[in-house]
Design a protein around this motif. Sequence first.
Motif, PDB file in Angstrom:
ATOM      1  N   ASP A 143       0.782  -1.297  -0.008  1.00 58.63           N
ATOM      2  CA  ASP A 143       0.182   0.012  -0.115  1.00 58.63           C
ATOM      3  C   ASP A 143       0.882   1.241   0.108  1.00 58.63           C
ATOM      4  N   ALA A 144       2.133   1.265   0.360  1.00 59.58           N
ATOM      5  CA  ALA A 144       2.918   2.522   0.526  1.00 59.58           C
ATOM      6  C   ALA A 144       3.647   2.844  -0.833  1.00 59.58           C
ATOM      7  N   ILE A 145       3.304   4.121  -1.065  1.00 58.44           N
ATOM      8  CA  ILE A 145       3.975   4.594  -2.276  1.00 58.44           C
ATOM      9  C   ILE A 145       5.533   4.849  -2.374  1.00 58.44           C
ATOM     10  N   ASP A 146       5.856   5.221  -1.174  1.00 56.12           N
ATOM     11  CA  ASP A 146       7.433   5.243  -1.082  1.00 56.12           C
ATOM     12  C   ASP A 146       7.687   5.130   0.558  1.00 56.12           C
ATOM     13  N   GLU A 147       9.229   5.240   0.821  1.00 54.13           N
ATOM     14  CA  GLU A 147       9.472   4.629   2.279  1.00 54.13           C
ATOM     15  C   GLU A 147       9.142   5.532   3.116  1.00 54.13           C
ATOM     16  N   ARG A 148       8.832   6.941   3.035  1.00 50.37           N
ATOM     17  CA  ARG A 148       8.308   7.768   4.088  1.00 50.37           C
ATOM     18  C   ARG A 148       7.091   7.390   4.286  1.00 50.37           C
ATOM     19  N   ALA A 149       6.010   7.002   3.445  1.00 52.60           N
ATOM     20  CA  ALA A 149       4.591   6.515   3.457  1.00 52.60           C
ATOM     21  C   ALA A 149       4.660   5.376   4.226  1.00 52.60           C
ATOM     22  N   LEU A 150       5.655   4.414   3.945  1.00 56.75           N
ATOM     23  CA  LEU A 150       5.547   3.036   4.856  1.00 56.75           C
ATOM     24  C   LEU A 150       5.881   3.580   6.127  1.00 56.75           C
ATOM     25  N   ALA A 151       6.933   4.175   6.553  1.00 57.68           N
ATOM     26  CA  ALA A 151       7.132   4.501   7.654  1.00 57.68           C
ATOM     27  C   ALA A 151       5.935   5.206   8.586  1.00 57.68           C
ATOM     28  N   ILE A 257      22.433 -11.297  -9.158  1.00 54.99           N
ATOM     29  CA  ILE A 257      22.018  -9.799  -8.925  1.00 54.99           C
ATOM     30  C   ILE A 257      21.183  -9.366 -10.074  1.00 54.99           C
ATOM     31  N   GLU A 258      20.156  -8.661  -9.487  1.00 61.80           N
ATOM     32  CA  GLU A 258      19.376  -7.708 -10.658  1.00 61.80           C
ATOM     33  C   GLU A 258      19.512  -6.453 -10.020  1.00 61.80           C
ATOM     34  N   PRO A 259      19.978  -5.732 -10.989  1.00 58.61           N
ATOM     35  CA  PRO A 259      20.285  -4.232 -10.676  1.00 58.61           C
ATOM     36  C   PRO A 259      19.096  -3.460 -10.052  1.00 58.61           C
ATOM     37  N   ALA A 260      17.773  -3.609 -10.265  1.00 57.52           N
ATOM     38  CA  ALA A 260      16.702  -2.993  -9.809  1.00 57.52           C
ATOM     39  C   ALA A 260      16.662  -3.183  -8.413  1.00 57.52           C
ATOM     40  N   MET A 261      17.243  -4.183  -7.786  1.00 55.92           N
ATOM     41  CA  MET A 261      17.158  -4.451  -6.273  1.00 55.92           C
ATOM     42  C   MET A 261      18.227  -3.705  -5.539  1.00 55.92           C
ATOM     43  N   LEU A 262      19.124  -3.076  -6.027  1.00 55.19           N
ATOM     44  CA  LEU A 262      19.967  -2.028  -5.488  1.00 55.19           C
ATOM     45  C   LEU A 262      19.264  -0.660  -5.108  1.00 55.19           C
ATOM     46  N   THR A 263      17.993  -0.462  -5.609  1.00 52.63           N
ATOM     47  CA  THR A 263      17.305   0.825  -5.142  1.00 52.63           C
ATOM     48  C   THR A 263      16.557   0.746  -3.966  1.00 52.63           C
ATOM     49  N   GLN A 264      15.149   0.498  -4.240  1.00 54.00           N
ATOM     50  CA  GLN A 264      14.279   0.692  -2.798  1.00 54.00           C
ATOM     51  C   GLN A 264      14.184  -0.717  -1.942  1.00 54.00           C
ATOM     52  N   PRO A 265      14.571  -0.567  -0.843  1.00 51.83           N
ATOM     53  CA  PRO A 265      14.428  -1.635   0.182  1.00 51.83           C
ATOM     54  C   PRO A 265      12.932  -2.196   0.465  1.00 51.83           C
ATOM     55  N   TRP A 266      12.043  -1.096   0.185  1.00 49.13           N
ATOM     56  CA  TRP A 266      10.763  -1.713   0.677  1.00 49.13           C
ATOM     57  C   TRP A 266       9.668  -2.324  -0.117  1.00 49.13           C
ATOM     58  N   ALA A 267      10.493  -2.107  -1.463  1.00 52.44           N
ATOM     59  CA  ALA A 267       9.620  -2.852  -2.550  1.00 52.44           C
ATOM     60  C   ALA A 267       9.417  -4.209  -2.465  1.00 52.44           C
ATOM     61  N   VAL A 268       8.253  -5.078  -2.621  1.00 52.08           N
ATOM     62  CA  VAL A 268       8.217  -6.266  -2.261  1.00 52.08           C
ATOM     63  C   VAL A 268       8.526  -7.223  -3.521  1.00 52.08           C
ATOM     64  N   SER A 269       9.536  -8.097  -3.401  1.00 48.92           N
ATOM     65  CA  SER A 269       9.929  -8.768  -4.552  1.00 48.92           C
ATOM     66  C   SER A 269       8.885 -10.077  -4.624  1.00 48.92           C
ATOM     67  N   SER A 270       8.716 -10.587  -5.686  1.00 48.24           N
ATOM     68  CA  SER A 270       7.846 -11.615  -5.752  1.00 48.24           C
ATOM     69  C   SER A 270       8.844 -13.191  -5.451  1.00 48.24           C
ATOM     70  N   ASP A 271       8.177 -14.045  -4.686  1.00 45.46           N
ATOM     71  CA  ASP A 271       8.847 -15.208  -4.437  1.00 45.46           C
ATOM     72  C   ASP A 271       8.093 -16.413  -4.951  1.00 45.46           C
ATOM     73  N   LYS A 272       6.940 -16.110  -5.808  1.00 46.55           N
ATOM     74  CA  LYS A 272       6.336 -17.290  -6.184  1.00 46.55           C
ATOM     75  C   LYS A 272       6.911 -18.286  -7.048  1.00 46.55           C
ATOM     76  N   SER A 273       7.842 -17.869  -8.014  1.00 47.90           N
ATOM     77  CA  SER A 273       8.459 -18.769  -8.757  1.00 47.90           C
ATOM     78  C   SER A 273       9.738 -19.347  -8.285  1.00 47.90           C
ATOM     79  N   GLU A 274       9.799 -19.307  -6.782  1.00 40.65           N
ATOM     80  CA  GLU A 274      10.943 -19.792  -6.052  1.00 40.65           C
ATOM     81  C   GLU A 274      10.763 -21.346  -5.951  1.00 40.65           C
ATOM     82  N   PRO A 275      11.838 -22.005  -6.573  1.00 43.12           N
ATOM     83  CA  PRO A 275      11.686 -23.413  -6.789  1.00 43.12           C
ATOM     84  C   PRO A 275      12.039 -24.197  -5.420  1.00 43.12           C
ATOM     85  N   ALA A 276      11.381 -25.326  -5.223  1.00 46.63           N
ATOM     86  CA  ALA A 276      11.573 -26.277  -4.005  1.00 46.63           C
ATOM     87  C   ALA A 276      13.031 -26.646  -4.085  1.00 46.63           C
ATOM     88  N   THR A 277      13.621 -26.876  -2.856  1.00 42.92           N
ATOM     89  CA  THR A 277      14.928 -27.387  -2.826  1.00 42.92           C
ATOM     90  C   THR A 277      15.043 -28.737  -1.998  1.00 42.92           C
TER      91      THR A 277
END
Length: 678
Positions: A143-151, A257-277
């Motif tokens: 629901d948060a648009i940026d980190e300050r809104a999340l805070a 590494i995905e370059p986009a991951m270096l930017t916003q810490p609060w963005a929710v990454s999708s883990d749906k495709s994570e394979p079982a180990t």
Amino acid sequence: MRESATALLRALSNGKPTTQDIARSIALDPVLVFELLLTAPLGGNDPEKLLDAIANRIAGIDAGLLQGWSLRHVIQQPQRRIGTRSHRHHALHSQFVAELSLHLALETAYPRPDEAYCAGLMHDLGLLWLGEYSDDYRQLQLDAIDERALAAAEWERYGFDHAELSADLAARCGFPPSVADAIALHQAEPESIINAHPLVRILAAAEELAGYRGSQSAASLESASHLTGVEGSLLVSLIADTARGLQERLKGLEMSIEPAMLTQPWAVSSDKSEPATDTSIARTALGAFSRGAFSDAGMARQGFDVASRLLLGLDAPVLFVRNFSEDFLVGAANPTYPGLEQLQIPIADEYSALAQAFRDDTEMRFQNGARPPGRCTADWQLARWLESDGLLCVPWNNPHEAGVAVFPCASNEIPGGDVEPGLRRTVTQAATARLSERRADEKMRQDLEESIARRYIDHARRIAHEASNPLTVIKTYLGMIDEKLDDPALKEQFALLSDELDRVGTLVRRTSDFSSITPSGPSHSGVAEILHDLRALYGEALFSRRGIHFELRAPANLPPAAIPPDALKQVLLNLFKNAAEAIPEGGKLTVAAVAGINANGSRCMEIRVVDNGPGLPAERIDTLFTPNARSNDKPGGSGIGLPVVRDLVTAYGGTILCRSQPGSGTLFQIFMPLAAMP
């Protein structure tokens, strides 16, 4: 976190890695850093650089325990609310901000640049914590648009935000207040922190630059430039160089590494495709590493404390051991909790979680009730001592002992499922087995020492008994001869000889009297009187008959020295005997005593024993006061005379020194404190 743990495991398995190599792998993930530092928080004696502090802690941890730690995270995340991809996102962003903070600190000449790196690395640890343990946090992020809104949403929902939580977690690791404050304020409005501590501005600017890389927002770049005073063009180059260097380093560690991951810490990454180990092999290896992590029995207690944090995610436990004679669980002595050994819980106590865990041989939980102390006061009191409102009781047993390990565990904390209960039992069994073996070895050694001591005492008493008989006979005959003498000088010598026999008899009796080590008789000596008596009694036998001149310089008005007469006589006789054996015919021994010398911060008596014999070689000087270090040219000696001299002198606060050179004679200097005047 699985990727970070895999990189750590790879580093540990790569031949013989250095502690710095392992530290670099751990520093990739703020969670690993947090867990390690909780085992031994940072303090004033730690090195300035975080990598060095991590390396120091690694050096004291068993390699098997480190491998088990990494395997634990490969197998299972605590609640699995944060998947591998999301965790990687947070870790990479933290690394990026840490590197940016370090470069900004160097660019602005901040005096402690590693603090900036630490602040950047740990600044979003609270965000990870909330994501793992809060049920509705994922929705707040969506629901948060940026980190300050999340805070702002966090403050409304929890009464604190992830930055404040991150600061608290960093403080628990021992980071200084400047780092904790920078973390707490890293998302504040730039205008509100422009006059804050430089580290606050550096971290806030680094966060703005991380956001700029993703959004290309001119406002972010302008804020970073305003906070640091660094030109925008230079900041753009700094961002590019930092991102490129981090990407190359991570590729070298085989981490994706995905370059986009270096930017916003609060963005929710999708883990749906994570394979079982399949982790079955890792689980087996984890058990093996856990069982083998306590090979050093002497370090088992420290290893158990560290393993509790790294393998189990729990604070260090206290141990209760069964008292077999009375069927109690008794607290094992622990310096952190004085009086623990006085806490006894009957095994039959049906209300105690500790007792039930022992009886049923299964884990039990204790939780404080609404109205303390509840039905078992001992459990409630133990929880208070451990500063927790709950306990986790893990039973253990081995061929030597049995008992319960009690971990502080908050009542609302879920101590892990799946592999965790079995792992807790494995770690507890392995650690307590080593601790029990050590206690059994110590008990065996103590029993052996007591047996040897008893045999020595019996032997010494028999010798004393047998020696006292001839001494009594000799003293009786001396008394009979003394009665028939008319020569006053000869009678005085007989009296001195009788006194010496009394002294020898006293020494023999003390050898067999172990009831007290407190010396009897006067505690101070008239040095001049003793020196004159010894010359009268031993001058002829030790020196004159061998053609050695004995010169004594001791004024009669010397103040008393703080050493008993018998002890001083024993010291001087040993030195006289050694000198008589070393000085050739025609040689000379000079003994002098002087008062009022300042030595070791107090007024002392100095006694010098100087001979003009052949002297001592340098290697003999080095071992002169070492027991059993006999001189090769004096066969038959026991090698204990001079060590006894040294022990007697130091026992009464004195100092003895020796100076000697081959061909130039030998000098002994004794400095004894003066006796306190009434």
